[in-house]
Design a protein around this motif. Sequence first.
Motif, short mmCIF file in Angstrom:
data_model
loop_
_atom_site.label_atom_id
_atom_site.label_comp_id
_atom_site.label_asym_id
_atom_site.label_seq_id
_atom_site.Cartn_x
_atom_site.Cartn_y
_atom_site.Cartn_z
N TRP A 48 1.14 -1.03 -0.15
CA TRP A 48 -0.02 0.15 -0.12
C TRP A 48 0.94 1.43 -0.14
N LEU A 49 1.84 0.55 0.26
CA LEU A 49 3.22 2.54 1.03
C LEU A 49 3.99 2.84 -1.00
N ASP A 50 3.62 1.51 -1.25
CA ASP A 50 4.28 1.92 -2.75
C ASP A 50 3.46 3.10 -3.53
N PHE A 51 2.31 3.03 -2.87
CA PHE A 51 1.09 3.88 -4.04
C PHE A 51 1.34 5.46 -3.36
N VAL A 52 1.86 5.42 -1.72
CA VAL A 52 2.53 6.67 -2.10
C VAL A 52 2.99 8.04 -2.60
N PRO A 53 3.93 8.10 -3.48
CA PRO A 53 5.31 9.02 -3.87
C PRO A 53 3.82 8.75 -5.27
N VAL A 54 3.71 7.84 -6.09
CA VAL A 54 2.75 8.10 -7.30
C VAL A 54 1.38 8.98 -7.03
N ALA A 55 0.64 9.34 -5.41
CA ALA A 55 -0.74 9.59 -5.70
C ALA A 55 0.02 11.12 -4.91
N VAL A 56 1.60 11.29 -4.31
CA VAL A 56 2.19 12.45 -4.16
C VAL A 56 2.23 13.75 -5.58
N PHE A 80 -0.31 22.24 -21.49
CA PHE A 80 0.55 21.12 -20.25
C PHE A 80 -0.50 19.66 -20.82
N LEU A 81 -1.77 19.60 -20.95
CA LEU A 81 -2.68 18.31 -21.16
C LEU A 81 -2.66 17.57 -22.00
N MET A 82 -2.10 18.17 -23.55
CA MET A 82 -2.03 17.88 -25.01
C MET A 82 -0.45 17.25 -24.76
N VAL A 83 0.62 17.64 -23.48
CA VAL A 83 1.93 17.19 -23.48
C VAL A 83 1.88 16.18 -22.62
N SER A 84 0.98 16.11 -21.05
CA SER A 84 0.75 15.24 -20.55
C SER A 84 0.52 13.68 -21.01
N ILE A 85 0.39 13.59 -22.29
CA ILE A 85 -0.66 12.41 -22.47
C ILE A 85 1.10 11.77 -23.03
N PRO A 86 1.93 11.83 -23.92
CA PRO A 86 2.48 11.57 -24.41
C PRO A 86 3.87 11.02 -23.47
N THR A 87 3.86 12.29 -22.06
CA THR A 87 4.45 11.81 -20.72
C THR A 87 4.40 10.86 -20.15
N PHE A 88 2.71 10.53 -19.81
CA PHE A 88 2.54 9.66 -18.80
C PHE A 88 2.81 8.67 -19.56
N LEU A 89 2.81 8.36 -21.45
CA LEU A 89 3.21 6.94 -22.05
C LEU A 89 4.19 6.65 -21.68
N VAL A 90 5.10 7.93 -21.14
CA VAL A 90 6.70 7.27 -21.51
C VAL A 90 6.66 6.88 -19.89
N ALA A 91 6.14 7.74 -18.75
CA ALA A 91 5.91 7.30 -17.70
C ALA A 91 5.00 5.55 -17.46
N TRP A 92 4.75 5.35 -17.56
CA TRP A 92 3.72 3.95 -17.73
C TRP A 92 5.11 2.54 -18.62
N LYS A 93 5.67 3.64 -19.71
CA LYS A 93 6.63 1.91 -20.67
C LYS A 93 8.07 2.45 -19.34
N THR A 94 8.74 3.61 -18.77
CA THR A 94 10.31 3.45 -18.15
C THR A 94 9.79 3.07 -16.55
N LYS A 95 8.63 3.87 -15.94
CA LYS A 95 8.96 3.49 -14.73
C LYS A 95 10.20 4.51 -14.07
N TYR A 97 11.52 8.82 -12.98
CA TYR A 97 11.10 9.25 -12.65
C TYR A 97 11.59 10.95 -13.39
N PHE A 98 12.59 10.72 -13.29
CA PHE A 98 13.44 10.99 -13.97
C PHE A 98 13.55 11.39 -15.36
N VAL A 99 13.19 10.16 -15.77
CA VAL A 99 12.56 10.07 -17.73
C VAL A 99 11.47 10.47 -17.94
N THR A 100 10.99 10.88 -17.39
CA THR A 100 9.22 11.21 -16.94
C THR A 100 8.97 12.95 -17.44
N ILE A 101 10.45 12.72 -16.43
CA ILE A 101 10.39 14.67 -16.31
C ILE A 101 10.56 14.93 -17.34
#
Length: 117
Positions: A48-56, A80-95, A97-101
């Motif tokens: 359950w605590l593994d979800f805390v960083p994602v929630a923050v 920012f909404l338009m950019v967040s879509i491909p960024t979300f895909l990067v986050a999902w693929k790489t998991k 934070y640094f690469v996503t940001i």
Amino acid sequence: MNDWLAWLGAHETLLLCVGAATIVTVLPKVLPVTFLRGDCLPPLLRRWLDFVPVAVMAALVGPDVFIYNGRFDLSTDNLFLMVSIPTFLVAWKTKNYFVTIAAGIGLVILARWAGFA
């Protein structure tokens, strides 16, 4: 010595306020580190605590994505909404934070260079 005691007596409220603020600031940081070591937690709580960083991160980023130019905006004009879509895909693929940001910032730079918003 008398001057010191007189000063303490005159500033008793201030000292209590500073002491209380110190305790309120330090305790939430020290107690979890002290009592919630990963090796002594039940597996369910650890999971359950593994979800805390994602929630923050979601709480920090969400308003910046959905509020654009001072209003809630779900249109394609929201950079920012338009950019967040491909960024979300990067986050999902790489998991990662640094690469996503880095991808999100790079996409915003690229979009602004291309003339979007």
